[in-house]
Design a protein around this motif. Structure first.
Motif, mmCIF file in Angstrom:
data_model
loop_
_atom_site.group_PDB
_atom_site.id
_atom_site.type_symbol
_atom_site.label_atom_id
_atom_site.label_comp_id
_atom_site.label_asym_id
_atom_site.label_seq_id
_atom_site.Cartn_x
_atom_site.Cartn_y
_atom_site.Cartn_z
ATOM 1 N N HIS B 55 0.693 -0.998 0.209
ATOM 2 C CA HIS B 55 -0.082 0.050 -0.019
ATOM 3 C C HIS B 55 0.993 1.290 -0.130
ATOM 4 O O HIS B 55 1.940 1.082 0.230
ATOM 5 C CB HIS B 55 -0.985 0.158 1.157
ATOM 6 C CG HIS B 55 -0.287 -0.048 2.453
ATOM 7 N ND1 HIS B 55 0.417 1.124 3.062
ATOM 8 C CD2 HIS B 55 0.276 -0.878 3.477
ATOM 9 C CE1 HIS B 55 0.972 0.803 4.397
ATOM 10 N NE2 HIS B 55 0.870 -0.235 4.229
ATOM 11 N N ASN B 56 0.153 2.425 -0.235
ATOM 12 C CA ASN B 56 1.042 3.701 -0.289
ATOM 13 C C ASN B 56 1.660 3.881 1.166
ATOM 14 O O ASN B 56 0.923 3.613 2.276
ATOM 15 C CB ASN B 56 -0.017 4.786 -0.420
ATOM 16 C CG ASN B 56 -0.434 4.963 -1.981
ATOM 17 O OD1 ASN B 56 -1.477 5.165 -2.271
ATOM 18 N ND2 ASN B 56 0.426 4.526 -2.879
ATOM 19 N N HIS B 214 2.264 -0.851 -8.480
ATOM 20 C CA HIS B 214 0.899 -1.015 -8.041
ATOM 21 C C HIS B 214 0.174 -1.813 -9.141
ATOM 22 O O HIS B 214 -0.976 -1.810 -9.068
ATOM 23 C CB HIS B 214 0.314 0.466 -7.885
ATOM 24 C CG HIS B 214 0.783 0.946 -6.766
ATOM 25 N ND1 HIS B 214 0.800 0.740 -5.569
ATOM 26 C CD2 HIS B 214 1.525 2.389 -6.506
ATOM 27 C CE1 HIS B 214 1.284 1.630 -4.486
ATOM 28 N NE2 HIS B 214 1.790 2.579 -5.012
ATOM 29 N N GLU B 215 0.703 -2.104 -10.370
ATOM 30 C CA GLU B 215 -0.029 -2.650 -11.396
ATOM 31 C C GLU B 215 0.066 -4.315 -11.094
ATOM 32 O O GLU B 215 1.089 -4.863 -11.580
ATOM 33 C CB GLU B 215 0.158 -2.273 -12.667
ATOM 34 C CG GLU B 215 -0.041 -0.870 -12.784
ATOM 35 C CD GLU B 215 -0.229 -0.385 -14.387
ATOM 36 O OE1 GLU B 215 -0.673 -1.324 -15.130
ATOM 37 O OE2 GLU B 215 -0.072 0.784 -14.388
ATOM 38 N N ASP B 217 -1.071 -6.568 -12.644
ATOM 39 C CA ASP B 217 -0.892 -7.568 -13.662
ATOM 40 C C ASP B 217 0.516 -7.547 -14.175
ATOM 41 O O ASP B 217 0.896 -8.573 -14.974
ATOM 42 C CB ASP B 217 -1.790 -7.098 -14.735
ATOM 43 C CG ASP B 217 -3.094 -7.471 -14.548
ATOM 44 O OD1 ASP B 217 -3.298 -8.875 -14.304
ATOM 45 O OD2 ASP B 217 -4.050 -6.645 -14.709
ATOM 46 N N THR B 250 -6.635 -8.066 0.383
ATOM 47 C CA THR B 250 -7.771 -7.101 0.791
ATOM 48 C C THR B 250 -7.678 -6.469 1.774
ATOM 49 O O THR B 250 -7.744 -5.200 1.963
ATOM 50 C CB THR B 250 -9.104 -7.734 0.422
ATOM 51 O OG1 THR B 250 -8.959 -8.575 -0.571
ATOM 52 C CG2 THR B 250 -10.184 -6.709 -0.096
ATOM 53 N N HIS B 253 -4.928 -3.449 1.964
ATOM 54 C CA HIS B 253 -5.264 -2.462 0.673
ATOM 55 C C HIS B 253 -4.878 -2.895 -0.494
ATOM 56 O O HIS B 253 -4.530 -1.878 -1.434
ATOM 57 C CB HIS B 253 -4.897 -1.048 1.248
ATOM 58 C CG HIS B 253 -5.145 -0.820 2.569
ATOM 59 N ND1 HIS B 253 -6.460 -0.322 2.808
ATOM 60 C CD2 HIS B 253 -4.534 -0.861 3.752
ATOM 61 C CE1 HIS B 253 -6.394 0.104 4.224
ATOM 62 N NE2 HIS B 253 -5.171 -0.283 4.641
ATOM 63 N N LEU B 254 -4.722 -4.046 -0.742
ATOM 64 C CA LEU B 254 -4.124 -4.317 -2.321
ATOM 65 C C LEU B 254 -5.087 -5.263 -3.131
ATOM 66 O O LEU B 254 -6.369 -5.652 -2.412
ATOM 67 C CB LEU B 254 -2.953 -5.321 -2.062
ATOM 68 C CG LEU B 254 -1.798 -4.461 -1.487
ATOM 69 C CD1 LEU B 254 -0.547 -5.594 -1.403
ATOM 70 C CD2 LEU B 254 -1.498 -3.551 -2.296
ATOM 71 N N SER B 255 -5.034 -5.448 -4.309
ATOM 72 C CA SER B 255 -6.071 -6.222 -5.076
ATOM 73 C C SER B 255 -5.511 -7.509 -5.906
ATOM 74 O O SER B 255 -4.215 -7.707 -5.585
ATOM 75 C CB SER B 255 -6.835 -5.168 -6.279
ATOM 76 O OG SER B 255 -7.613 -5.739 -6.911
ATOM 77 N N PHE B 258 -6.210 -9.242 -12.843
ATOM 78 C CA PHE B 258 -7.623 -9.400 -13.674
ATOM 79 C C PHE B 258 -8.051 -10.811 -13.599
ATOM 80 O O PHE B 258 -9.236 -10.951 -13.192
ATOM 81 C CB PHE B 258 -7.158 -9.049 -15.022
ATOM 82 C CG PHE B 258 -8.335 -8.773 -16.085
ATOM 83 C CD1 PHE B 258 -9.054 -7.631 -16.000
ATOM 84 C CD2 PHE B 258 -8.671 -10.107 -16.378
ATOM 85 C CE1 PHE B 258 -10.217 -7.591 -16.817
ATOM 86 C CE2 PHE B 258 -9.821 -10.083 -17.261
ATOM 87 C CZ PHE B 258 -10.692 -8.614 -17.429
ATOM 88 N N LEU B 261 -9.436 -11.872 -10.315
ATOM 89 C CA LEU B 261 -10.872 -11.130 -10.091
ATOM 90 C C LEU B 261 -12.104 -11.487 -10.809
ATOM 91 O O LEU B 261 -13.047 -11.648 -10.392
ATOM 92 C CB LEU B 261 -10.641 -9.464 -10.352
ATOM 93 C CG LEU B 261 -9.492 -8.838 -9.470
ATOM 94 C CD1 LEU B 261 -9.241 -7.198 -9.906
ATOM 95 C CD2 LEU B 261 -10.266 -8.571 -8.098
#
Ligand SMILES: Nc1ncnc2c1ncn2[C@@H]1O[C@H](COP(=O)(O)OP(=O)(O)OP(=O)(O)O)[C@@H](O)[C@H]1O
Ligand SMILES: Nc1ncnc2c1ncn2[C@@H]1O[C@H](COP(=O)(O)OP(=O)(O)OP(=O)(O)O)[C@@H](O)[C@H]1O
Ligand SMILES: [Mg+2]
Ligand SMILES: [Mg+2]
Lengths: 301, 287
Positions: B55-56, B214-215, B217, B250, B253-255, B258, B261
């Motif tokens: 996270h930031n 932060h990407e 993928d 999650t 704070h991350l995802s 693609f 998801l």
């Protein structure tokens, strides 16, 4: 408040060896309540165009009307040639009341650090509202709210904005503009540097701000964002607008996509792979991952 | 005297021979009351492709500056190719490392793009007669040859990032650290830069790449993903293992990538699909 560009040209460093034409004959109307995304290759002119929206950069020639605020450098002719004397006189006139324009159109720069300058985060966010006439108390109130919207809690208030991480700086810069409550929110690649949560919250926030009547004009390289949120996409190529239309129309234009540097949004690239394998998806129904899943489901039934 | 100097470049025998970057219980703070990195230990192997996510404010950029010796840790030890980094050898050890900063402006030193690349080369003691060819080659690779004499400060955001990457590559580093280095590139530009870096990796199998991003993928092809949260190293594993920890990610704070998801959404709609790889997912959906 609509914004109208008429034959706007901009050249950096005129007359120097580094002279560079950045905008060519831009004519476009950003409607009264728009959500427009500027897209295009690195160096195509997005940041230059955005900085015209609140007169940070003035056109080399052409006319820009921002609501009732008019910057008229449209070309004057004499005997079929540009009348340089008249043009000079036009450019000499001082712009009136630029402050009122800056209150209406707020811009977040591509590199947020260049808009931070105060000693503390809170002072930095409060600067704008105070500068535009809010009392100390009122300015504090909107600043607390704006910082909350970008998920910076009170532990950040007294910290120096220069001693933050990249994403934290971006959040402060965004908060500073949100606190102005502008009519038009201009954002130059606003999601760069935000973490996943930060990006999601930010996008929900601007969607909400848009639905309450504020115009959003942003630049981005994130095509999924364009597809999901923008009403209108403007494609720039070497300083020219080559297409202005709904995102779906743009991303269906295979020829243009091949020629330009764009890629389709990930959801549409994925959909294409499925279509190639024989799944008859209707791409018009797809704008994000949940809708892609639903469309897959619809086809499988 | 001379002997002392040499001693500072001796490998530590506790560090394995194939290590590129080793952290042992490293802690760092900017201000004492706010610890920034907390007791971090890891070992990055020569030739590994590592992604770092978090996270930031989790400490990613700080970590990259510690590796590059720009910042010095408050506790613990850092080893580059098995050699313990110290005040008197950091400059020498840094020669093998190229760090592309999160904000390219903070790394430009030359008045023109050419000078900026040349500067790095001079530090590497590249011969004067070879210099121009290397510079032209690097500029061409990143598609910036026509900006050779432009001032880096006057470039667009993405153009700045291209020059910063060109400067780093020109130095032929053994360890390349990219701190959100292509975040402002257009989608095709991103792909081009990726290709250039992996071409370099093919030429030099031992090139160690550390990509902060932060990407998500971008991370799926890496050998290992390091995950930072609030200054702690909370995970260090293969992408598939890391991304199977959906709820944990999650919570910090991350995802997810693609494909993951999409699988989650399909699961919600009642499809019992598990993720193995991209091709497999397409097959499963179309079946
Ligand atoms: N201050 C400047 N002086 C001279 N030339 C400039 C300056 N700023 C930008 N340019 C040039 O003008 C052109 C347009 O730049 P601009 O920053 O508008 O591009 P952009 O579309 O925002 O690109 P990016 O996606 O990389 O941010 C580029 O070729 C760039 O090199
Ligand atoms: N120069 C500085 N002085 C004091 N504190 C700092 C400084 N730079 C960063 N910090 C703090 O240290 C922590 C880690 O920052 P760092 O820049 O390493 O984060 P990051 O993981 O790179 O974040 P981002 O994703 O936003 O780039 C943050 O809490 C930040 O506020
Ligand atoms: Mg730009
Ligand atoms: Mg960082």
């Amino acid at each position: 408040m609509s914004i109208k560009f008429e034959k706007v040209n901009y050249t950096y460093d005129i007359g120097l060896p580094s002279e560079k034409v950045a905008l060519r004959d831009i004519s476009h109307i950003f409607s009264d309540h728009c959500f427009t995304a500027l897209i295009g290759k690195t160096g195509s002119g997005k940041s230059t165009l955005l900085q015209h929206l609140n007169a940070l950069i003035l056109p080399t020639s052409g006319k820009i009307s921002i609501g009732s605020y008019i910057i008229d450098f449209s070309l004057e002719y004499k005997d079929g040639k540009v009348d340089e004397r008249k043009m000079k006189r036009k450019r000499k006139k001082k712009l009136k009341d630029i402050k009122s324009l800056r209150k209406k159109v707020g811009i977040v720069f591509q590199f947020p650090e260049y808009q931070l300058f105060e000693e503390t985060v809170l002072k930095d966010v409060m600067f704008g509202p105070k500068n535009f006439g809010k009392s100390e108390e009122e300015a504090k109130k909107v600043s607390y709210e704006a910082l909350k919207q970008v998920d910076l809690d009170s532990s950040y208030y007294e910290r120096s904005p220069f001693e933050l991480s990249g994403g934290e700086k971006r959040r402060v810069a965004i908060a500073g503009i949100l606190a102005l409550e502008p009519d038009v929110l201009v954002l130059d690649e606003p999601t760069v540097g935000l973490d996943a949560d930060g990006e999601k919250n930010f996008l929900n926030l601007i969607k909400d701000i848009y639905s309450r009547g504020t115009s959003i004009i942003l630049s981005t390289h994130n095509m999924d964002l364009v597809l999901k949120y923008a009403e209108n996409a403007l494609l720039l190529e070497d300083g020219k607008i080559v297409l202005a239309d709904r995102p779906h129309v743009l991303f269906k234009n295979e020829e243009l996509l091949k020629r330009s540097v764009l890629r389709k949004p990930k959801v549409l690239e994925f959909a294409d792979e499925l279509i190639k394998k024989g799944l008859p998806l209707n791409v018009e129904n797809i704008f994000d991952i949940p809708s892609l899943a639903k469309e897959i489901d619809r086809c499988k039934r | 005297m001379k002997k002392d100097k040499e001693l500072t470049f001796i490998r530590d025998k506790d560090i394995s021979l194939d290590s590129a970057v080793t952290f042992k219980n490293v802690s760092f703070f900017y201000e004492k009351e706010r610890p920034c990195l907390k007791n971090i230990s890891f070992d990055i192997k020569r030739g590994e492709f590592i992604s770092i996510i978090g996270h930031n404010g989790s400490g990613k950029s700080t970590l990259s500056k510690l590796i590059d010796g720009i910042l010095a840790q408050n506790e613990g030890d850092i080893y580059i190719f098995g050699v313990k980094m110290q005040d008197n050898n950091a400059i020498q050890l840094r020669k093998d490392i190229a760090l592309v900063f999160q904000n390219p402006d903070s790394q430009f030193i030359g008045a023109t793009c050419r000078d900026d690349i040349a500067f790095g080369l001079e530090n590497m003691q590249v011969k004067q007669e070879d210099m121009e060819e290397i510079i032209d080659d690097c500029l061409r690779k990143v598609g910036m040859e026509e900006y050779k004499d432009a001032e880096p400060a006057n470039l667009s955001g993405g153009q700045k990032q291209r020059i910063a990457i060109a400067s780093a590559l020109a130095r032929k580093p053994k360890i390349l650290i990219l701190d959100e280095a292509s975040a402002m590139l257009d989608p095709k530009g991103k792909k081009e830069i990726e290709d250039i870096i992996f071409e370099r990796k093919k030429e030099d199998k031992d090139l160690t790449i550390i990509n902060i991003t932060h990407e998500i993928d971008e991370t799926i092809n890496s050998d290992r993903v390091l995950v930072l949260s609030k200054g702690n190293l909370v995970m260090s594993d293969t992408p598939n293992k890391v991304f199977s920890n959906d709820e944990f990610l999650t919570s910090i704070h991350l995802s997810l990538p693609f494909d993951h998801l999409l699988v989650k959404e399909l699961n919600k709609l009642g499809y019992e699909i598990e993720y193995d790889d991209h091709e497999g997912l397409i097959e499963k959906i179309c079946r």
